[in-house]
Design an enzyme around this catalytic site. Structure first.
Site, PDB file in Angstrom:
ATOM      1  N   ASP A 171      12.551  -7.396  26.221  1.00 37.64           N
ATOM      2  CA  ASP A 171      13.541  -6.584  25.929  1.00 37.64           C
ATOM      3  C   ASP A 171      13.172  -5.851  24.495  1.00 37.64           C
ATOM      4  O   ASP A 171      12.323  -6.350  23.805  1.00 37.64           O
ATOM      5  CB  ASP A 171      14.883  -7.353  25.962  1.00 37.64           C
ATOM      6  CG  ASP A 171      16.107  -6.725  26.229  1.00 37.64           C
ATOM      7  OD1 ASP A 171      16.096  -5.267  26.207  1.00 37.64           O
ATOM      8  OD2 ASP A 171      17.177  -7.117  26.663  1.00 37.64           O
ATOM      9  N   ASP A 232      22.162  -0.174  30.722  1.00 37.92           N
ATOM     10  CA  ASP A 232      22.126  -1.207  31.790  1.00 37.92           C
ATOM     11  C   ASP A 232      23.018  -0.607  32.953  1.00 37.92           C
ATOM     12  O   ASP A 232      24.076  -0.133  32.766  1.00 37.92           O
ATOM     13  CB  ASP A 232      22.670  -2.448  31.108  1.00 37.92           C
ATOM     14  CG  ASP A 232      21.826  -3.128  30.232  1.00 37.92           C
ATOM     15  OD1 ASP A 232      20.710  -2.650  29.988  1.00 37.92           O
ATOM     16  OD2 ASP A 232      22.407  -4.162  29.428  1.00 37.92           O
TER      17      ASP A 232
HETATM   18  C1  GLA Z   1      19.446  -5.622  27.642  1.00 40.41           C
HETATM   19  C2  GLA Z   1      18.888  -5.430  28.680  1.00 40.41           C
HETATM   20  C3  GLA Z   1      19.662  -6.085  29.906  1.00 40.41           C
HETATM   21  C4  GLA Z   1      19.423  -7.587  29.810  1.00 40.41           C
HETATM   22  C5  GLA Z   1      20.219  -8.016  28.613  1.00 40.41           C
HETATM   23  C6  GLA Z   1      20.089  -9.637  28.321  1.00 40.41           C
HETATM   24  O1  GLA Z   1      20.834  -5.368  27.551  1.00 40.41           O
HETATM   25  O2  GLA Z   1      18.711  -3.969  28.688  1.00 40.41           O
HETATM   26  O3  GLA Z   1      18.679  -5.765  31.070  1.00 40.41           O
HETATM   27  O4  GLA Z   1      18.261  -8.002  29.854  1.00 40.41           O
HETATM   28  O5  GLA Z   1      19.834  -7.244  27.316  1.00 40.41           O
HETATM   29  O6  GLA Z   1      20.750  -9.596  27.201  1.00 40.41           O
END
Ligand code: GLA
Length: 425
Positions: A171, A232
């Site tokens: 990430d 997301d």
């Molecule tokens: C980000 C990523 C998600 C997930 C969250 C976890 O938002 O884009 O896919 O992994 O972090 O905290």
């Protein structure tokens, strides 16, 4: 490894080419990360959308992020046909870590929720014929606030390799500059490579880059096996639509970046959860196949309807997603709230998805001129057409100059497969 040109030879006279398709087709493929992995989009299960950062195993022992959850999912991926159709990587997302590194500076799993440790979990997952994915972050902390990998790339890569991890989702939260972000993503790619273990490298580099400058996809492809571009996914139609809209708006940049070894990642499949209607679940499955997307389900395999399971395990649709030619599809045209997407497949076949985005009224009819598909060659001189979704139906033999009629539910999709036939009437 280098993408092959894979150019189709026109089989007959070709109509004037659509400008959009021409542009997408002519851009040469770029070098991919040379680790021999993800030659087709990765398939598996990832905990985030469905289970998020639930660490309360006292109140919610069945849905907290713990080794039990992953062992149960591993059992089901093995016993319920998921592994058989290709879902291979069982992936841990954020919130698996203890809040501190150990005395040797290594990341460690939360001792209460993962009492046996990740090595034990990976042995278990491997014993089921599956692979294990894990999560870390390029910056100072993960998005949920657990220890980040900044300054620890080598030791973290070695730790994951020692544990027998097969995929890293990396990430991009908590970086100070875009240079730090880019350097970190590249560094971790090299650190993983140095371990000598085959570890799929799943990045979010472009997603965190876009607000500052346009990502260099040629470079990203050299370091990552897939990469998130956009925010997301949520368990909602609004979210799925926004991903499709963003992808089609940026397809000139994205489509040419994808190919064996490196893929655009539009985020998890939320099929089998709460937010999508049946037609919307069909749309997600069909369009993730058209987009050559990694297929990471985020759902509860212990409680999933037979209908959702059947859709997720649809071998014909998975075969389109996994097509060895490895070309990502694109939006061909949009008119009157109907979108037509197409994707070239191996053996001169094409997949075509017709999406009805009108959210009022009932099913709508839409007629497609076959000569307008696949830059004029998808059904030239003739083809067999099968409707794969919503219901597998052989539509029959069509000549290049003819038309195919579809009927699509609101927010649903009709997915067609066209296979060239040399036979004419
Ligand atoms: C980000 C990523 C998600 C997930 C969250 C976890 O938002 O884009 O896919 O992994 O972090 O905290």
């Amino acid at each position: 490894m280098r993408l092959t040109g894979g150019r189709l030879q026109p089989l007959g006279c070709v109509l004037a080419l659509s400008l959009m398709a021409l542009v997408l087709w002519e851009i040469p493929g770029a070098w991919a990360l040379d680790n021999g992995l993800a030659m087709t989009p990765t398939m598996g299960w990832l905990h985030w959308e469905r289970f998020m950062c639930n660490t309360d195993c006292t109140e919610e022992p069945d849905s907290c992020i713990s080794e039990n959850l992953f062992m149960q999912m591993a059992d089901l991926m093995d016993s319920d046909g998921w592994k058989e159709v290709g879902y291979e990587y069982l992936c841990i997302d954020d919130c698996w870590m203890a809040p501190q590194r150990d005395s040797k500076g290594r990341l460690q799993a939360d001792p209460k929720r993962f009492p046996s440790g990740i090595r034990h979990l990976s042995n278990y997952v491997h014993s089921k014929g599956l692979k294990l994915g894990i999560y870390a972050d390029v910056g100072k902390k993960t998005c949920a606030g657990y220890p980040g990998s900044l300054g620890h790339y080598d030791i973290d890569a070695e730790t994951f390799a020692d544990w027998g991890v097969d995929l890293l989702k990396f990430d991009g939260c908590h970086c100070d500059t875009v240079e730090q972000l880019a350097d970190g993503y590249k560094h971790m790619s090299l650190s993983l490579n140095k371990t000598g273990r085959s570890i799929v490298y799943s990045c979010e580099w472009p997603l965190y880059m876009w607000p500052f400058k346009k990502p260099n996809y040629t470079e990203i492809r050299q370091y990552c096996n897939h990469w998130r571009n956009f925010g997301d996914i949520y368990d909602s139609w609004q979210s799925v639509k926004s991903i499709l809209d963003w992808t089609s708006s940026n397809q000139r940049t994205l489509v040419s970046a994808a190919g064996p070894g490196g893929w655009n990642d539009p985020d998890m499949l939320v099929i089998g959860n709460f937010g999508l209607s049946w037609d919307q679940q069909i749309t997600q499955m069909a369009l993730w196949a058209i987009m050559a997307a990694p297929l990471f389900m985020s759902n509860d395999l212990r409680h999933i309807s037979l209908q959702a399971k059947t859709l997720l395990q649809n071998k014909d649709v998975i075969a389109i997603n996994q097509d060895p030619l490895g070309k990502q599809g694109y939006l061909l045209r949009k008119e009157d709230n109907i979108e037509v997407w197409e994707r070239p497949l191996s053996k001169l076949a094409w997949a075509v998805a017709v999406v009805n985005l009108q959210e009022i009224g009932g099913p709508r009819s839409y007629t497609i001129s076959l000569a307008s598909l696949g830059q004029g060659v998808a059904c030239n001189p003739a083809c067999h057409i099968t409707e794969l979704l919503p219901v597998k139906t052989k539509l029959g033999f069509y000549e290049w100059t003819s038309f195919v009629k579809t009927r699509i539910n609101p927010t649903g999709t009709v997915l067609l497969q066209l296979k060239i036939s040399q036979t004419t009437f």
